[in-house]
Design an enzyme around this catalytic site. Structure first.
Site, PDB file in Angstrom:
ATOM      1  N   ASP A 146       0.873  -1.183   0.000  1.00  0.00           N
ATOM      2  CA  ASP A 146       0.000   0.000   0.000  1.00  0.00           C
ATOM      3  C   ASP A 146       0.904   1.225   0.000  1.00  0.00           C
ATOM      4  OD1 ASP A 146      -2.269   1.826   0.466  1.00  0.00           O
ATOM      5  OD2 ASP A 146      -3.336   0.024   1.070  1.00  0.00           O
ATOM      6  N   GLU A 190     -10.085   2.635  -4.964  1.00  0.00           N
ATOM      7  CA  GLU A 190      -9.765   4.044  -4.703  1.00  0.00           C
ATOM      8  C   GLU A 190      -8.696   4.614  -5.629  1.00  0.00           C
ATOM      9  OE1 GLU A 190     -10.842   4.634  -0.083  1.00  0.00           O
ATOM     10  OE2 GLU A 190      -8.982   3.531  -0.394  1.00  0.00           O
ATOM     11  N   HIS A 207      -3.050   3.039  -4.739  1.00  0.00           N
ATOM     12  CA  HIS A 207      -2.407   2.695  -3.463  1.00  0.00           C
ATOM     13  C   HIS A 207      -0.993   2.163  -3.663  1.00  0.00           C
ATOM     14  CE1 HIS A 207      -5.644   3.273  -0.532  1.00  0.00           C
ATOM     15  NE2 HIS A 207      -6.485   2.932  -1.497  1.00  0.00           N
TER      16      HIS A 207
HETATM   17  C1  ACM Z   1     -10.861  -0.223   0.967  1.00  0.00           C
HETATM   18  O1  ACM Z   1     -11.279  -0.129   2.116  1.00  0.00           O
HETATM   19  N1  ACM Z   1     -10.269   0.801   0.379  1.00  0.00           N
HETATM   20  C2  ACM Z   1     -11.004  -1.442   0.208  1.00  0.00           C
END
Ligand code: ACM
Length: 524
Positions: A188, A317, A255
């Protein structure tokens, strides 16, 4: 009248049994089985033998292996599969002089052993050398199999790092609750946590948590760290013995700060690159062919380490703005005949889906992978609600349900003032317990695509193992019951009574958890 009274008494009796998750069918019998050092085990074949070892380890009794059942013996047996036993099911009969456990797989025997363990006192879960030496196991007949095949828990080790020992402790407690998927969020923004030999910078730089623009450690301490491939193999094989599949998550195309800081060519840059590689402008990968190739090479190593059919590729995201504003990305979109940034994301995931499928694996991603069109073989993890899961199942794709509303164990579990700071939200125990994983919008056929359910522990605000455990339990106990037990048997009042026993077990084994409130509400 007399019959009714007897029946209700009978009912009350079985629900006193400290079983969690509650089994499919339970019948109380008269009497008990005396388990002590004179008890013998009959276990033929590898599956029976390995489960006999589990029982020895759990009871700390000798449980001598013998050839034939006699007075005071436990028989573990593999039988031919049939519908009533299933792939992970078992039948357990505790009589007055013999215990019979049968299953069609080692996993089934393992779950039967977990149930048998729960019939022993909570103190047996302690690591103390010999918490007792003789137990009266209540006589009972149980026939059991899980409702769902995906009974998952996710741990984010990127925001804050957890050691293999801390991970294994979680795996032990998951297995005791018959949870069988450990989703390991390994990459991440703040940290890349898995050694990839072809790309050493991913851990040399990317694991240091050295970034300057994306979420920082909450305690100002250094949370750098990564797992070597040897450590990964060790955890995967440890989990396998517990019948837990480890599903790795390698995030793309969002991410990805840690990866971009390690290899800037993967990123989207609008200006000259800064001298500090952590001053990454966007967490998005750039979608170049060379970036796809980089991730295929990463996945080659990942697939060697993780036998799991499913490989999680994130997909959540992705901020589309940096792609929109970047001339090179717009060029790529045009060249490939794509309409927009959503389709670029979908294109990216499709490339990776094709690669994983060609290697006999299956892609799973967060529900944003639906945007711009779902890749052919993809499974959807529904998190922003249940709509992603519904859309996937209606389109004939598999889905795992993990909505923020019920399954985000990083959210507050109580409104009490003493709670540790959390990311937000409110997911108390009774809310987790009330969750029904199969959306009512699905018909019977579509519902078959719901593989199961998963609780997520994101660690932006969780820096210590004891805190992580506190967020996981007892919400993980409620998760276990809705993942395993038949829908009809779910009963909050009975669950809370059984949970009190279960918390004694957690305490005995040194697992941290949130205690129930005095009113038994679990955090309302
Ligand atoms: C998430 O909580 N962004 C999958």
């Amino acid at each position: 009248m007399i019959l009714l009274a007897a029946l209700s008494l009978h009912h009350k009796d079985i629900h006193d049994l400290p079983l969690l998750p509650w089994p499919s069918q339970v019948e109380a019998r008269v009497g008990s089985f005396k388990l002590d050092d004179s008890t013998t085990i009959v276990a033929k074949g590898r599956e029976a033998k390995e489960n006999a070892d589990f029982l020895r380890q759990a009871t700390k009794l000798t449980l001598k292996n013998v050839g034939k059942p006699g007075e005071n013996s436990i028989v573990l047996r593999i039988v031919k599969p049939d519908a009533s036993i299933g792939k992970e099911g078992y039948r357990l009969t505790v009589g007055n002089s013999e215990v019979d456990l049968e299953a069609s797989t080692s996993a089934g025997l393992f779950y039967g052993v977990q149930t048998l363990r729960q019939l022993l006192p909570a103190a047996t879960y302690s690591t103390a050398p010999n918490p007792g030496s003789s137990y009266q196991v209540p006589a009972v007949t149980i026939s059991d199999q899980p409702r769902f095949s995906w009974r998952g828990m996710m741990l984010d080790v990127s925001r804050h790092f957890y050691t293999t020992e801390e991970v294994k402790k979680m795996l032990d407690t998951m297995a005791e609750h018959k949870l069988n998927v450990f989703h390991w969020h390994l990459t991440d923004e703040p940290g890349w946590r898995i050694e990839i030999r072809r790309y050493p910078n991913l851990t040399k730089l990317g694991s240091l948590q050295n970034y300057d623009t994306f979420s920082k450690p909450i305690d100002g301490q250094n949370h750098g760290g990564f797992y070597t491939q040897t450590e990964i193999r060790d955890v995967v094989s440890y989990a396998k013995k517990l019948h837990i599949t480890v599903v790795p998550e390698i995030e793309m195309p969002g991410h990805s700060v840690a990866a971009i800081a390690s290899y800037p060519d993967l990123g989207v840059w609008s200006k000259d690159r800064k001298t500090n590689p952590w001053a990454v402008e966007s967490s998005n990968l750039n979608g170049e062919e060379s970036t796809i190739k980089f991730y295929e090479n990463v996945l080659d190593e990942v697939m060697k380490l993780f036998p799991s059919t499913w490989i999680h590729v994130g997909g959540d995201e992705v901020d589309k703005r940096p792609w929109k504003e970047n001339r090179r990305i717009q060029e790529l979109i045009k060249q490939r005949g794509l309409k927009n940034e959503d389709e670029l994301q979908s294109w990216f995931i499709r490339q990776i889906d094709g690669y994983l499928t060609a290697h006999g694996r299956r892609l799973i991603g967060w529900d944003e992978i639906l945007e711009g069109g779902l890749a052919q073989g993809a499974t959807v993890m529904s998190w922003r609600g249940i709509e992603g899961g519904i859309a996937a199942a209606k389109a004939g794709h598999d889905a795992v349900m993990s909505p923020t509303s019920h399954m985000y164990f990083d959210y507050y579990q109580s409104r009490a003032s003493g709670e540790p700071r959390a990311i937000g939200g409110f997911v108390p125990l009774d809310k987790v317990y009330a969750y029904e994983p199969v959306p009512s919008a699905l018909n019977e056929n579509e519902a078959k695509h719901i593989l199961g359910v998963q609780g997520n522990i994101w660690c932006e605000y969780i820096a210590k193992p004891s805190h992580m455990e506190y967020m996981a339990w007892p919400r993980g106990c409620a998760l276990a019951e809705l993942a395993w037990s038949p829908k009809e048997t779910r009963n909050w009042g009975q669950f809370i009574i059984r949970l009190r026993n279960d918390l004694q077990r957690l305490k005995a084994e040194g697992m941290n958890f949130r205690m129930l409130d005095a009113d038994g509400n679990g955090g309302r």
